[in-house]
Scaffold this active site. Structure first.
Site, PDB file in Angstrom:
ATOM      1  N   LYS A  41      -1.041  -3.832 -28.833  1.00 38.08           N
ATOM      2  CA  LYS A  41      -0.048  -2.852 -28.405  1.00 38.08           C
ATOM      3  C   LYS A  41       0.220  -3.006 -26.909  1.00 38.08           C
ATOM      4  O   LYS A  41      -0.531  -3.665 -26.186  1.00 38.08           O
ATOM      5  CB  LYS A  41      -0.532  -1.437 -28.723  1.00 38.08           C
ATOM      6  CG  LYS A  41      -1.809  -1.023 -28.016  1.00 38.08           C
ATOM      7  CD  LYS A  41      -2.240   0.356 -28.462  1.00 38.08           C
ATOM      8  CE  LYS A  41      -3.520   0.779 -27.732  1.00 38.08           C
ATOM      9  NZ  LYS A  41      -3.952   2.134 -28.140  1.00 38.08           N
ATOM     10  N   TYR A 262       3.010   3.842   6.063  1.00 34.86           N
ATOM     11  CA  TYR A 262       3.662   5.144   5.991  1.00 34.86           C
ATOM     12  C   TYR A 262       2.697   6.262   6.372  1.00 34.86           C
ATOM     13  O   TYR A 262       1.547   6.297   5.920  1.00 34.86           O
ATOM     14  CB  TYR A 262       4.195   5.394   4.583  1.00 34.86           C
ATOM     15  CG  TYR A 262       5.448   4.624   4.264  1.00 34.86           C
ATOM     16  CD1 TYR A 262       6.624   4.871   4.960  1.00 34.86           C
ATOM     17  CD2 TYR A 262       5.460   3.648   3.277  1.00 34.86           C
ATOM     18  CE1 TYR A 262       7.792   4.175   4.669  1.00 34.86           C
ATOM     19  CE2 TYR A 262       6.614   2.938   2.971  1.00 34.86           C
ATOM     20  CZ  TYR A 262       7.774   3.208   3.684  1.00 34.86           C
ATOM     21  OH  TYR A 262       8.911   2.511   3.398  1.00 34.86           O
TER      22      TYR A 262
END
Length: 381
Positions: A41, A262
């Site tokens: 999956k 940042y």
């Protein structure tokens, strides 16, 4: 005249198909005579189901598991004709004809799904293959105790189905001493006795390591195939499968007190060399991770991870050891997927499945060597 283009990629994700093969063999040895399926999956946990499935099929795997109908349709051309592809979520209403046309086997999780699949079988005039999932305590998917009672009391509900598998899913298998493991196993045994005889499956990757009492007729490993540790707190017996290498974009020297990234949450305590690497959270790499490596030398992340880049403190390296275009490991020999996950406060499953499609990909097969072979790319009856 053909002109070769320079490698412009910012990072490379290396997938070791030979390691997947060896992990499958190791799990199969641990299982003894129990069949070993494979969970593919989420595009084989992000590594490419179209590349992983043929490797496992060549090892004799004939039972594959996906989550969604679309995943099963995509996988079907990459597995043998005789292989069975199970859809773990069952089918959304109205999708039964599509699943049958692609020879997919739904894992039926509710009475509604049982009734819809049975209705198609009656309309086609033939039995249709199916698996039944039982909820033994995880409260996520599968027939509830009340639904099991109805099926046990009205066995004709399953008369049009070719029952290929009865299964359940363990909630705490990575913690071997968790009492829920035996509770679920005992509930599974009781529930199975109320259903028609069919092969049984309970063990996921971690469940395989709980021992033979949990193996039944088939196991369904997923994460362990891709190198993630199956037992919490124990050494990982499986081979690592992925290596993530980022390339350096730029280098600079900064002074004491200069901030990086940042928010300027990180500041140099002295003269520092900063290397910017071309991987960020847009590539699926977590913002809260903290380390890269050049060989044996650790390069801590300086500042926050940005969308497309990571800044590293390269001061521990001799000057000139890094240049633009050089490669550092973000996942590799010194730092596993599970280690990155621990730093990020999550699990290896999430890290692996989040790694994005922007990476240049190398699929390696065969034994490791100085020049490994590369391919370059962006239930038992």
């Amino acid at each position: 005249m053909t002109t070769s283009l320079p490698d412009a990629s910012g990072a490379t994700l290396i997938v070791d198909l030979a390691a997947i093969r060896e992990n499958y063999r190791a799990l199969r040895r641990r299982l003894g005579g129990t069949a070993c399926g494979a969970v593919l999956k989420a595009d084989a946990y992000g590594l490419g189901a179209d590349r992983v499935a043929p490797v496992l099929a060549a090892e004799g795997c004939r039972h594959f598991f996906v989550a969604h109908l679309e995943e099963g349709i995509a996988l079907r051309p990459h597995v043998p004709e005789a292989a069975e592809v199970f859809v773990l979520h069952g089918l959304m209403p109205g999708c039964e004809d599509i699943a049958s046309a692609h020879r997919l086997t739904p894992v039926l999780n509710s009475l509604e799904q049982v009734e819809a699949w049975t209705a198609l079988a009656r309309r086609l005039g033939r039995a249709l293959p199916a698996a039944l999932q039982l909820d033994t305590g995880m409260s996520r998917m599968g027939l509830s105790p009340a639904e099991l009672d109805r099926i046990a009391d009205e066995p004709q509900r399953l008369a049009s189905l070719g029952l290929r598998l009865v299964m359940s899913h363990l909630a705490c298998a990575e913690r071997q001493d968790h009492p829920a493991n035996n509770t679920q196993r005992l509930r599974f045994d009781v529930a199975r006795r109320r259903l028609p005889s069919a092969p049984a499956s309970l063990a996921n990757s971690s469940g395989i390591f709980l021992g033979p009492d949990f193996h039944y007729d088939m196991a369904r490993p997923g994460a362990s195939l891709y190198g993630l540790a199956p037992v919490s707190g124990a050494a990982n017996p499986l081979r690592p499968v992925v290596r993530l290498q980022a390339r350096i974009v730029q280098l600079r020297g900064i002074a004491a007190g200069d901030g990086v990234g940042y928010g300027l949450t990180w500041r140099a305590t002295g003269p520092t060399r900063i290397a910017t690497a071309a991987v960020g959270y847009a590539d699926g790499f977590p913002r809260s991770t903290g380390m890269a490596h050049l060989g044996d030398v650790a390069l801590p992340v300086a500042g926050t991870v940005s969308m497309d880049s990571i800044t590293l403190d390269a001061s521990a390296l001799p000057e000139g050891a890094l240049r633009p275009g050089a490669v550092v490991d973000l996942i590799g020999p010194h730092r596993s997927v599970d280690a990155v996950a621990a730093d990020a406060g999550t699990i290896g499953y999430e890290i692996l499945t989040r790694l994005g499609r922007r990476f240049r990909r190398e699929y390696r097969d065969g034994q490791p060597s100085p020049s490994p072979a590369l391919v370059l790319e962006g239930v038992p009856s």
